[in-house]
Design a protein around this motif. Structure first.
Motif, PDB file in Angstrom:
ATOM      1  N   THR A   5       0.854  -1.184   0.000  1.00  0.00           N
ATOM      2  CA  THR A   5       0.000   0.000   0.000  1.00  0.00           C
ATOM      3  C   THR A   5       0.888   1.231   0.000  1.00  0.00           C
ATOM      4  OG1 THR A   5      -1.699  -1.170   1.262  1.00  0.00           O
ATOM      5  CG2 THR A   5      -1.832   1.224   1.246  1.00  0.00           C
ATOM      6  N   TYR A   6       0.538   2.192  -0.843  1.00  0.00           N
ATOM      7  CA  TYR A   6       1.325   3.415  -1.016  1.00  0.00           C
ATOM      8  C   TYR A   6       0.379   4.615  -1.003  1.00  0.00           C
ATOM      9  CZ  TYR A   6       4.462  -0.247  -2.478  1.00  0.00           C
ATOM     10  OH  TYR A   6       5.203  -1.397  -2.505  1.00  0.00           O
ATOM     11  N   ALA A   7       0.927   5.789  -0.721  1.00  0.00           N
ATOM     12  CA  ALA A   7       0.085   6.981  -0.578  1.00  0.00           C
ATOM     13  C   ALA A   7       0.586   8.155  -1.423  1.00  0.00           C
ATOM     14  CB  ALA A   7       0.005   7.377   0.896  1.00  0.00           C
ATOM     15  N   PRO A   8       0.565   8.015  -2.751  1.00  0.00           N
ATOM     16  CA  PRO A   8       0.962   9.142  -3.593  1.00  0.00           C
ATOM     17  C   PRO A   8      -0.178  10.160  -3.718  1.00  0.00           C
ATOM     18  CG  PRO A   8       0.300   7.330  -4.974  1.00  0.00           C
ATOM     19  CD  PRO A   8       0.217   6.845  -3.544  1.00  0.00           C
ATOM     20  N   LEU A  16      -0.424  10.780 -11.620  1.00  0.00           N
ATOM     21  CA  LEU A  16      -0.155   9.947 -10.458  1.00  0.00           C
ATOM     22  C   LEU A  16       1.238   9.359 -10.611  1.00  0.00           C
ATOM     23  CD1 LEU A  16      -1.490   8.524  -7.924  1.00  0.00           C
ATOM     24  CD2 LEU A  16      -1.952   6.626  -9.490  1.00  0.00           C
ATOM     25  N   VAL A  17       2.037   9.461  -9.549  1.00  0.00           N
ATOM     26  CA  VAL A  17       3.366   8.841  -9.555  1.00  0.00           C
ATOM     27  C   VAL A  17       3.190   7.398  -9.102  1.00  0.00           C
ATOM     28  CG1 VAL A  17       5.690   8.875  -8.614  1.00  0.00           C
ATOM     29  CG2 VAL A  17       4.494  11.028  -9.051  1.00  0.00           C
ATOM     30  N   LEU A  18       3.546   6.477  -9.965  1.00  0.00           N
ATOM     31  CA  LEU A  18       3.444   5.063  -9.632  1.00  0.00           C
ATOM     32  C   LEU A  18       4.493   4.701  -8.588  1.00  0.00           C
ATOM     33  CD1 LEU A  18       3.078   3.653 -13.245  1.00  0.00           C
ATOM     34  CD2 LEU A  18       1.269   3.777 -11.506  1.00  0.00           C
ATOM     35  N   PRO A  19       4.151   3.829  -7.643  1.00  0.00           N
ATOM     36  CA  PRO A  19       5.159   3.368  -6.685  1.00  0.00           C
ATOM     37  C   PRO A  19       6.363   2.766  -7.420  1.00  0.00           C
ATOM     38  CG  PRO A  19       2.971   2.702  -5.984  1.00  0.00           C
ATOM     39  CD  PRO A  19       2.832   3.252  -7.380  1.00  0.00           C
TER      40      PRO A  19
END
Length: 143
Positions: A5-8, A16-19
């Motif tokens: 889980t990531y929070a950009p 959106l910046v992809l992880p």
């Protein structure tokens, strides 16, 4: 496989910046679609082609299959990440998922899901209580 889980955040140009962990698998291109529960799904081109092939097996006489394919394909957008790993999220998809700025990007196995962070937190809180009980129903004999 996509995990974590990531929070950009969406930037001022609705990118959106992809992880970083996802970028290699999506570098050659991806497809963004509407997902269930008002999230977005990001598929690698390979996985989207596989999904498309599976959907082709559905009989055209099935109204549910026709409806699903129409919504899926009509709302889909193909993208190629830029050198910084950013993708544009079209307005229709941002509106569908209620994306404004803060996002939750989750690995969901074969796909990536993008949620409004508040919607993800509500969904996760509602699902965590039943997670253990469901594992026996979803995967009988495995867990």
């Amino acid at each position: 496989m996509f995990l974590g889980t990531y929070a950009p955040r969406l930037d001022e140009k609705n990118r959106l910046v992809l992880p970083a962990k996802f970028r290699e698998q999506l570098a050659d291109g991806l497809v963004i679609t509407k997902g269930q529960e008002r999230c977005l799904c990001i598929w690698s081109l390979t996985e989207f082609r596989s999904l498309t092939e599976q959907l082709r097996q559905a009989p055209l006489t099935s109204k549910a299959a026709r409806d699903y394919m129409r919504v899926l394909f009509a709302g889909a957008s193909d993208e190629v990440p830029d050198k910084q790993g950013r993708i544009s999220v079209p307005q229709n998809l941002r509106e569908y998922a209620g994306l404004d700025r803060d996002c939750a990007v989750i690995g969901a196995g074969r796909r990536v899901e993008v949620w409004d962070v508040a919607a993800w937190e509500r969904y996760l809180a509602a699902q965590e209580e039943t997670f253990s009980a469901l594992s026996q129903e979803v995967l009988p004999g495995i867990l």
